[in-house]
Write an enzyme that holds these catalytic residues in place. Structure first.
Site, PDB file in Angstrom:
ATOM      1  N   ALA A 152     -10.270   1.083 -45.041  1.00 19.70           N
ATOM      2  CA  ALA A 152      -9.677   1.718 -46.218  1.00 19.70           C
ATOM      3  C   ALA A 152      -9.532   3.226 -45.992  1.00 19.70           C
ATOM      4  O   ALA A 152     -10.288   3.826 -45.223  1.00 19.70           O
ATOM      5  CB  ALA A 152     -10.533   1.448 -47.458  1.00 19.70           C
ATOM      6  N   PRO A 153      -8.600   3.876 -46.677  1.00 19.24           N
ATOM      7  CA  PRO A 153      -8.339   5.306 -46.489  1.00 19.24           C
ATOM      8  C   PRO A 153      -9.141   6.174 -47.451  1.00 19.24           C
ATOM      9  O   PRO A 153      -9.849   5.677 -48.321  1.00 19.24           O
ATOM     10  CB  PRO A 153      -6.848   5.400 -46.816  1.00 19.24           C
ATOM     11  CG  PRO A 153      -6.681   4.403 -47.936  1.00 19.24           C
ATOM     12  CD  PRO A 153      -7.629   3.263 -47.613  1.00 19.24           C
ATOM     13  N   TRP A 154      -8.960   7.499 -47.314  1.00 15.64           N
ATOM     14  CA  TRP A 154      -9.724   8.429 -48.151  1.00 15.64           C
ATOM     15  C   TRP A 154      -8.977   8.891 -49.399  1.00 15.64           C
ATOM     16  O   TRP A 154      -9.561   9.564 -50.242  1.00 15.64           O
ATOM     17  CB  TRP A 154     -10.182   9.641 -47.352  1.00 15.64           C
ATOM     18  CG  TRP A 154      -9.180  10.352 -46.485  1.00 15.64           C
ATOM     19  CD1 TRP A 154      -9.139  10.331 -45.120  1.00 15.64           C
ATOM     20  CD2 TRP A 154      -8.106  11.217 -46.896  1.00 15.64           C
ATOM     21  NE1 TRP A 154      -8.114  11.121 -44.660  1.00 15.64           N
ATOM     22  CE2 TRP A 154      -7.459  11.674 -45.732  1.00 15.64           C
ATOM     23  CE3 TRP A 154      -7.626  11.652 -48.136  1.00 15.64           C
ATOM     24  CZ2 TRP A 154      -6.364  12.540 -45.768  1.00 15.64           C
ATOM     25  CZ3 TRP A 154      -6.524  12.498 -48.185  1.00 15.64           C
ATOM     26  CH2 TRP A 154      -5.912  12.940 -47.015  1.00 15.64           C
ATOM     27  N   LYS A 178     -14.671  -1.097 -43.801  1.00 10.24           N
ATOM     28  CA  LYS A 178     -15.115   0.252 -43.434  1.00 10.24           C
ATOM     29  C   LYS A 178     -14.370   1.274 -44.284  1.00 10.24           C
ATOM     30  O   LYS A 178     -13.147   1.367 -44.212  1.00 10.24           O
ATOM     31  CB  LYS A 178     -14.843   0.561 -41.963  1.00 10.24           C
ATOM     32  CG  LYS A 178     -15.486   1.887 -41.511  1.00 10.24           C
ATOM     33  CD  LYS A 178     -15.001   2.345 -40.160  1.00 10.24           C
ATOM     34  CE  LYS A 178     -13.736   3.163 -40.272  1.00 10.24           C
ATOM     35  NZ  LYS A 178     -13.944   4.477 -40.960  1.00 10.24           N
ATOM     36  N   PRO A 179     -15.092   2.072 -45.092  1.00  9.23           N
ATOM     37  CA  PRO A 179     -14.448   3.170 -45.795  1.00  9.23           C
ATOM     38  C   PRO A 179     -14.192   4.327 -44.844  1.00  9.23           C
ATOM     39  O   PRO A 179     -14.741   4.373 -43.733  1.00  9.23           O
ATOM     40  CB  PRO A 179     -15.478   3.555 -46.860  1.00  9.23           C
ATOM     41  CG  PRO A 179     -16.793   3.208 -46.229  1.00  9.23           C
ATOM     42  CD  PRO A 179     -16.536   1.987 -45.377  1.00  9.23           C
ATOM     43  N   SER A 230      -2.887   6.148 -41.442  1.00  7.83           N
ATOM     44  CA  SER A 230      -1.776   6.865 -40.821  1.00  7.83           C
ATOM     45  C   SER A 230      -1.010   5.956 -39.875  1.00  7.83           C
ATOM     46  O   SER A 230      -1.495   4.905 -39.446  1.00  7.83           O
ATOM     47  CB  SER A 230      -2.311   8.068 -40.048  1.00  7.83           C
ATOM     48  OG  SER A 230      -3.069   7.635 -38.921  1.00  7.83           O
ATOM     49  N   GLU A 251      -0.595  -0.964 -43.890  1.00  4.05           N
ATOM     50  CA  GLU A 251       0.056  -0.147 -44.919  1.00  4.05           C
ATOM     51  C   GLU A 251      -0.152   1.294 -44.497  1.00  4.05           C
ATOM     52  O   GLU A 251      -1.250   1.828 -44.583  1.00  4.05           O
ATOM     53  CB  GLU A 251      -0.555  -0.432 -46.300  1.00  4.05           C
ATOM     54  CG  GLU A 251       0.362  -0.020 -47.454  1.00  4.05           C
ATOM     55  CD  GLU A 251       0.258   1.450 -47.809  1.00  4.05           C
ATOM     56  OE1 GLU A 251       1.074   2.233 -47.256  1.00  4.05           O
ATOM     57  OE2 GLU A 251      -0.596   1.813 -48.605  1.00  4.05           O
ATOM     58  N   CYS A 285       0.845   7.811 -50.308  1.00  2.55           N
ATOM     59  CA  CYS A 285       1.936   7.474 -49.392  1.00  2.55           C
ATOM     60  C   CYS A 285       3.239   7.159 -50.124  1.00  2.55           C
ATOM     61  O   CYS A 285       4.299   7.099 -49.501  1.00  2.55           O
ATOM     62  CB  CYS A 285       1.533   6.313 -48.482  1.00  2.55           C
ATOM     63  SG  CYS A 285       0.812   4.917 -49.346  1.00  2.55           S
ATOM     64  N   GLU A 381       5.204  13.369 -42.635  1.00  2.00           N
ATOM     65  CA  GLU A 381       4.416  13.251 -43.851  1.00  2.00           C
ATOM     66  C   GLU A 381       3.439  14.413 -43.978  1.00  2.00           C
ATOM     67  O   GLU A 381       2.598  14.634 -43.117  1.00  2.00           O
ATOM     68  CB  GLU A 381       3.650  11.923 -43.843  1.00  2.00           C
ATOM     69  CG  GLU A 381       2.935  11.625 -45.136  1.00  2.00           C
ATOM     70  CD  GLU A 381       2.317  10.235 -45.154  1.00  2.00           C
ATOM     71  OE1 GLU A 381       2.316   9.608 -46.225  1.00  2.00           O
ATOM     72  OE2 GLU A 381       1.839   9.775 -44.099  1.00  2.00           O
TER      73      GLU A 381
END
Length: 479
Positions: A152-154, A178-179, A230, A251, A285, A381
């Site tokens: 997962a992302p931040w 995993k965070p 990313s 994603e 995003c 981005e």
């Protein structure tokens, strides 16, 4: 005088654990720039233990009925509501987001999404049984894929954890999640909540850095790897997973075009676009980051957007007037600053363009105009509170500019002309096209992109299906 840091721990096989070798990393509150906790820097032994726990739990969870899985997820949703203030506090410490917006804009959607997938667990669909060859009956089974490795992302650590575990668990899979190494606090709290409801090993959390994520994806146990992150990270995951042909769900980044035609109500468009561009400090995003506006209203629009940006406030989480908080980490602040520092001479910063304060990672809402299609800030981005503006002459040029980037996640069209809106929705090469709005999401509709924005869908029945596999069963009628 030093303050003792809170200790976060992995959650493996129904138990909270430190990293096997004792390594940790500091976790920083982006609103203050100061460390408030330590988290495990997990290595091979920790990943092995989590995968073993998930693999051991899988047969039992796979064999539960959809009704049992639904019941468990509904209990999780109820627990999230009951412990909402704890979740908000953890997420605010993780991210520096405004307290009020986190409470109203994240908790209700998360609860709704869990309840949606609780319902989806009982709605597995396949072709009806039939005799497609004489004397033989065929039917289709939908089955869970197995152990899922998820990263997962931040930017939305809590909500993205829900997007990962809810469809996977609803379908009968087990999970190792995993965070991000910068935002583990809320995920560790989630682990305790889920662990009180699910059988041990169904949901596991391993904290760590990108090397930990690589160990998870390369591990032989998972049948599927899912990441929100990313483009670079996604490509690395796809490459690693290809070595043993794991399923991959990606994603990734976005660079959403916002196409504003001359018949648009400028005031309404500016209000919607500024909110969709600056929400969560632009760390989304799908954010409305790249405005393409018809040349006839370009100057009026830029002026109004700059005024809207100047009226938006960034600051500490408990300030009720704040619309967005800090960037997530020092590296992200440097990235955003770098884009502005490298602007070409023809670009014009009409709002913001600077850091706010010297404590934490705050950046002013920024608008940049006078840009060309091949400028770096148009093509890459930024992932910060920065909206770029370009002008176009006609519909064909708008489409060419909109599609002329490597990302293809989300887009929007602003016009009163229904036929034009329908043409644009067909021509825009993005996984989502909003019309006269930008950024709303609902659990029933899919979220996911094309090109370098990745593949696979989150949310919706399509997202649920991604966590299942299809098996054909054929039986003789003469046996």
């Amino acid at each position: 005088m030093s303050t003792e840091l809170r200790r976060l721990r992995n959650y493996i096989g129904g138990e909270f654990r430190d990293a096997a070798d004792g390594r940790t990393t500091e976790v920083v509150n982006p609103a203050t720039g100061e460390a408030y906790a330590t988290a495990p820097l997990s290595g091979q032994a920790d990943v092995d233990a989590a995968m073993a726990a998930a693999a051991e739990a899988f047969p039992g969870w796979r064999d539960t009925t959809p009704a049992e899985r639904q019941k468990a997820l509904l209990k999780i949703a109820d627990a999230f509501e009951e412990r909402a203030e704890e979740l908000v506090a953890a997420e605010v410490e993780n991210t520096g987001k405004p307290v009020g917006l986190t409470r109203t804009e994240e908790i209700p959607p998360m609860v709704d999404q869990i309840r949606f997938f609780a319902g989806a667990a009982r709605m597995l669909e396949g072709k009806g049984a039939g005799e497609y060859m004489e004397g033989l009956t065929s039917f289709v089974r939908r089955e869970p894929v197995g152990v899922c490795a998820q990263v997962a992302p931040w930017n939305y650590p809590m909500m993205m954890a829900v997007w990962k575990f809810a469809p996977a668990i609803a379908a009968g899979n087990t999970v190792v999640l995993k965070p991000s190494d910068t935002t583990p606090a809320s995920t560790v709290l989630l682990a305790g909540i889920l662990g009180s409801i699910l059988p041990k090993g169904v949901f596991n959390v391993v904290c760590g850095d990108r090397d930990t994520g690589r160990l998870m994806v390369e591990h032989p146990t998972p049948a599927m790897a899912s990441i929100t992150g990313s483009v670079r990270a996604g490509m690395s995951v796809a490459e690693s997973a290809s070595k043993d042909l794991k399923r991959v769900h990606l994603e990734l980044g976005g660079k959403a075009p916002v196409v504003v035609f001359e018949d648009t109500d400028v005031a309404k468009a500016v209000e919607g676009i500024s909110e969709a561009g600056f929400f969560n400090a632009g760390q989304d995003c799908t954010a409305a980051t790249r405005v393409l506006v018809h040349e006839s209203i370009h100057d009026e629009f830029v002026s109004a957007l700059a005024e809207a940006a100047a009226g938006m406030k960034t600051g500490m989480p408990d300030d009720e007037d704040v619309f967005f908080g800090p960037l997530n980490n020092a590296n992200q602040l440097r990235q955003v600053e770098g884009f502005i520092e490298r602007l070409p001479a023809h670009a014009r910063v009409v709002a913001g363009g600077k850091r706010v304060g010297d404590k934490g990672y705050f950046y002013a809402p920024t608008v940049v105009s006078g840009l060309n299609q091949d400028d770096e800030i148009v093509q890459k981005e930024v992932f910060g509170p920065v909206i770029t503006v370009q002008s176009f002459t006609d519909e064909d040029q708008a489409v060419a500019y909109a599609n002329g980037v490597e990302y293809a996640l989300a887009s929007s069209v602003w016009t009163k002309d229904h036929s034009r809106a329908m043409r644009m929705s067909r021509k825009l090469d993005f996984g989502c096209v909003w019309i006269n709005t930008h950024i709303p999401l609902v659990a029933e509709m899919p979220h996911g992109g094309f090109k370098k924005s990745g593949y696979g869908k989150d949310l919706s029945a399509y997202g649920f299906d991604d966590y299942t596999r299809v098996k054909h069963v054929m039986t003789s009628l003469d046996a």
